[in-house]
Design a protein around this motif. Sequence first.
Motif, PDB file in Angstrom:
ATOM      1  N   ILE A 168      16.465   5.124  -2.258  1.00  0.00           N
ATOM      2  CA  ILE A 168      15.084   4.666  -2.144  1.00  0.00           C
ATOM      3  C   ILE A 168      14.375   5.546  -1.127  1.00  0.00           C
ATOM      4  O   ILE A 168      14.840   5.709   0.005  1.00  0.00           O
ATOM      5  N   GLU A 169      13.236   6.107  -1.530  1.00  0.00           N
ATOM      6  CA  GLU A 169      12.459   6.936  -0.620  1.00  0.00           C
ATOM      7  C   GLU A 169      10.987   6.838  -1.000  1.00  0.00           C
ATOM      8  O   GLU A 169      10.649   6.393  -2.103  1.00  0.00           O
ATOM      9  N   LEU A 170      10.111   7.235  -0.108  1.00  0.00           N
ATOM     10  CA  LEU A 170       8.689   7.207  -0.397  1.00  0.00           C
ATOM     11  C   LEU A 170       8.352   8.333  -1.366  1.00  0.00           C
ATOM     12  O   LEU A 170       8.811   9.467  -1.207  1.00  0.00           O
ATOM     13  N   ALA A 171       7.552   8.026  -2.392  1.00  0.00           N
ATOM     14  CA  ALA A 171       7.199   9.010  -3.408  1.00  0.00           C
ATOM     15  C   ALA A 171       6.407  10.153  -2.794  1.00  0.00           C
ATOM     16  O   ALA A 171       5.608   9.959  -1.873  1.00  0.00           O
ATOM     17  N   ASP A 172       6.610  11.367  -3.322  1.00  0.00           N
ATOM     18  CA  ASP A 172       5.904  12.525  -2.782  1.00  0.00           C
ATOM     19  C   ASP A 172       5.318  13.433  -3.858  1.00  0.00           C
ATOM     20  O   ASP A 172       4.831  14.525  -3.566  1.00  0.00           O
ATOM     21  N   GLU A 173       5.324  12.989  -5.111  1.00  0.00           N
ATOM     22  CA  GLU A 173       4.852  13.836  -6.205  1.00  0.00           C
ATOM     23  C   GLU A 173       3.345  14.096  -6.186  1.00  0.00           C
ATOM     24  O   GLU A 173       2.857  15.002  -6.845  1.00  0.00           O
ATOM     25  N   HIS A 174       2.595  13.297  -5.427  1.00  0.00           N
ATOM     26  CA  HIS A 174       1.138  13.431  -5.392  1.00  0.00           C
ATOM     27  C   HIS A 174       0.650  14.389  -4.311  1.00  0.00           C
ATOM     28  O   HIS A 174      -0.559  14.594  -4.164  1.00  0.00           O
ATOM     29  N   LEU A 175       1.551  14.988  -3.556  1.00  0.00           N
ATOM     30  CA  LEU A 175       1.174  15.813  -2.416  1.00  0.00           C
ATOM     31  C   LEU A 175       0.942  17.267  -2.806  1.00  0.00           C
ATOM     32  O   LEU A 175       1.471  17.762  -3.809  1.00  0.00           O
ATOM     33  N   HIS A 217       8.340   1.417  11.390  1.00  0.00           N
ATOM     34  CA  HIS A 217       8.072   1.412   9.961  1.00  0.00           C
ATOM     35  C   HIS A 217       6.585   1.607   9.681  1.00  0.00           C
ATOM     36  O   HIS A 217       6.208   2.312   8.756  1.00  0.00           O
ATOM     37  N   GLU A 218       5.736   0.953  10.476  1.00  0.00           N
ATOM     38  CA  GLU A 218       4.298   1.104  10.298  1.00  0.00           C
ATOM     39  C   GLU A 218       3.876   2.546  10.528  1.00  0.00           C
ATOM     40  O   GLU A 218       3.029   3.083   9.809  1.00  0.00           O
ATOM     41  N   GLN A 219       4.472   3.190  11.526  1.00  0.00           N
ATOM     42  CA  GLN A 219       4.127   4.572  11.811  1.00  0.00           C
ATOM     43  C   GLN A 219       4.587   5.489  10.675  1.00  0.00           C
ATOM     44  O   GLN A 219       3.899   6.460  10.334  1.00  0.00           O
ATOM     45  N   ALA A 220       5.732   5.179  10.086  1.00  0.00           N
ATOM     46  CA  ALA A 220       6.210   5.967   8.948  1.00  0.00           C
ATOM     47  C   ALA A 220       5.236   5.870   7.784  1.00  0.00           C
ATOM     48  O   ALA A 220       4.920   6.867   7.129  1.00  0.00           O
ATOM     49  N   VAL A 221       4.736   4.654   7.517  1.00  0.00           N
ATOM     50  CA  VAL A 221       3.784   4.457   6.428  1.00  0.00           C
ATOM     51  C   VAL A 221       2.502   5.238   6.702  1.00  0.00           C
ATOM     52  O   VAL A 221       1.972   5.929   5.824  1.00  0.00           O
ATOM     53  N   GLU A 222       1.992   5.151   7.928  1.00  0.00           N
ATOM     54  CA  GLU A 222       0.740   5.835   8.235  1.00  0.00           C
ATOM     55  C   GLU A 222       0.913   7.351   8.191  1.00  0.00           C
ATOM     56  O   GLU A 222       0.007   8.070   7.767  1.00  0.00           O
ATOM     57  N   THR A 223       2.059   7.855   8.616  1.00  0.00           N
ATOM     58  CA  THR A 223       2.329   9.285   8.514  1.00  0.00           C
ATOM     59  C   THR A 223       2.321   9.717   7.055  1.00  0.00           C
ATOM     60  O   THR A 223       1.730  10.741   6.699  1.00  0.00           O
ATOM     61  N   ALA A 268      -6.239  -3.772  -4.989  1.00  0.00           N
ATOM     62  CA  ALA A 268      -6.717  -2.450  -5.410  1.00  0.00           C
ATOM     63  C   ALA A 268      -6.514  -1.529  -4.215  1.00  0.00           C
ATOM     64  O   ALA A 268      -7.102  -1.736  -3.146  1.00  0.00           O
ATOM     65  N   VAL A 269      -5.645  -0.532  -4.378  1.00  0.00           N
ATOM     66  CA  VAL A 269      -5.212   0.316  -3.272  1.00  0.00           C
ATOM     67  C   VAL A 269      -5.660   1.752  -3.512  1.00  0.00           C
ATOM     68  O   VAL A 269      -5.497   2.285  -4.611  1.00  0.00           O
ATOM     69  N   ALA A 270      -6.211   2.389  -2.484  1.00  0.00           N
ATOM     70  CA  ALA A 270      -6.649   3.774  -2.595  1.00  0.00           C
ATOM     71  C   ALA A 270      -5.446   4.694  -2.789  1.00  0.00           C
ATOM     72  O   ALA A 270      -4.471   4.604  -2.048  1.00  0.00           O
ATOM     73  N   ASN A 271      -5.509   5.561  -3.788  1.00  0.00           N
ATOM     74  CA  ASN A 271      -4.439   6.529  -3.974  1.00  0.00           C
ATOM     75  C   ASN A 271      -4.482   7.617  -2.905  1.00  0.00           C
ATOM     76  O   ASN A 271      -3.470   8.231  -2.594  1.00  0.00           O
ATOM     77  N   ASP A 272      -5.674   7.883  -2.368  1.00  0.00           N
ATOM     78  CA  ASP A 272      -5.822   8.853  -1.289  1.00  0.00           C
ATOM     79  C   ASP A 272      -6.490   8.136  -0.123  1.00  0.00           C
ATOM     80  O   ASP A 272      -7.712   7.983  -0.095  1.00  0.00           O
ATOM     81  N   PRO A 273      -5.708   7.657   0.863  1.00  0.00           N
ATOM     82  CA  PRO A 273      -6.276   6.847   1.944  1.00  0.00           C
ATOM     83  C   PRO A 273      -6.858   7.653   3.097  1.00  0.00           C
ATOM     84  O   PRO A 273      -7.349   7.082   4.055  1.00  0.00           O
ATOM     85  N   ARG A 274      -6.850   8.991   3.009  1.00  0.00           N
ATOM     86  CA  ARG A 274      -7.253   9.790   4.161  1.00  0.00           C
ATOM     87  C   ARG A 274      -8.693   9.568   4.629  1.00  0.00           C
ATOM     88  O   ARG A 274      -8.962   9.712   5.822  1.00  0.00           O
ATOM     89  N   PRO A 275      -9.656   9.229   3.766  1.00  0.00           N
ATOM     90  CA  PRO A 275     -11.004   8.977   4.298  1.00  0.00           C
ATOM     91  C   PRO A 275     -11.051   7.809   5.276  1.00  0.00           C
ATOM     92  O   PRO A 275     -12.049   7.630   5.966  1.00  0.00           O
ATOM     93  N   ASP A 308       0.799  -1.227   0.000  1.00  0.00           N
ATOM     94  CA  ASP A 308       0.000   0.000   0.000  1.00  0.00           C
ATOM     95  C   ASP A 308       0.833   1.279   0.000  1.00  0.00           C
ATOM     96  O   ASP A 308       0.319   2.352   0.278  1.00  0.00           O
ATOM     97  N   VAL A 309       2.129   1.197  -0.310  1.00  0.00           N
ATOM     98  CA  VAL A 309       2.953   2.394  -0.424  1.00  0.00           C
ATOM     99  C   VAL A 309       3.679   2.377  -1.768  1.00  0.00           C
ATOM    100  O   VAL A 309       3.777   1.338  -2.431  1.00  0.00           O
ATOM    101  N   VAL A 310       4.172   3.548  -2.158  1.00  0.00           N
ATOM    102  CA  VAL A 310       4.910   3.670  -3.424  1.00  0.00           C
ATOM    103  C   VAL A 310       6.269   4.282  -3.144  1.00  0.00           C
ATOM    104  O   VAL A 310       6.366   5.338  -2.504  1.00  0.00           O
TER     105      VAL A 310
END
Length: 222
Positions: free
Chosen positions: A49-56, A102-108, A135-142, A32-34
């Motif tokens: 290697i880093e978490l993508a941020d282009e969608h922010l 790591h889980e907290q980093a993903v959720e952040t 099938a993964v939500a691109n915007d998981p905030r809801p 569930d991460v990119v």
Amino acid sequence: MLAEHIKLTRRNPITGRSRRGVRDIQYAAVNDVVFRLTHFHSGFQPVRIELADEHLTAAGLHAWRHSWYSNLIGNMSTFDEAREWMAEGFRSQESAELLAHHEQAVETWQMLDVDPARLAAPFRVVELTSDHYLAVANDPRPLLWQQDNLAWEDGTPRLGGSSVLAEASRHSPSLDGADYTGWIISSEGGRCYSDIIERKSVAMACLRTTAAESLAEAGGPR
């Protein structure tokens, strides 16, 4: 997820766009991460290697870059080593403390302010193996918890559910001992299952339909 199952693409699966330039930039959807992998072509370990941020949004990007978790990156010599890091290192089982970190980093990362105009689609399909898709939500905030008491020790709120909206998995006697051959679509964390679907193309269409319905029930992208 095994390293050989991680597929690298030049197109960001969240935004649908690629970044062209002198550096070799590729992306990997890992559950569930990119991740974004940048090959600088010089130095001892030239692959970052880093978490993508282009969608922010600008605010989301500012928050991420000023978050301690943005430092959770890896530096490797090759793309193959990067696959190993993403498959094993990021989900390390060395200690409960490290895994929780790591889980907290993903959720952040998942809770950052997303720009809907930058999303290629409300959700993306991730191929774990040829017999298992998410099938993964691109915007998981809801999916965030609304209760104030459910949080990490630093006050960061916990996600109220997985950003995985639906799963498609193939079963057969030779594959997993099932007494049938076909695809099953599951949703709501495994609480809902479809009937057996024989054809993969039909199963993938059902996966997308189920994901869209699950996203609508969760409140849709904001």
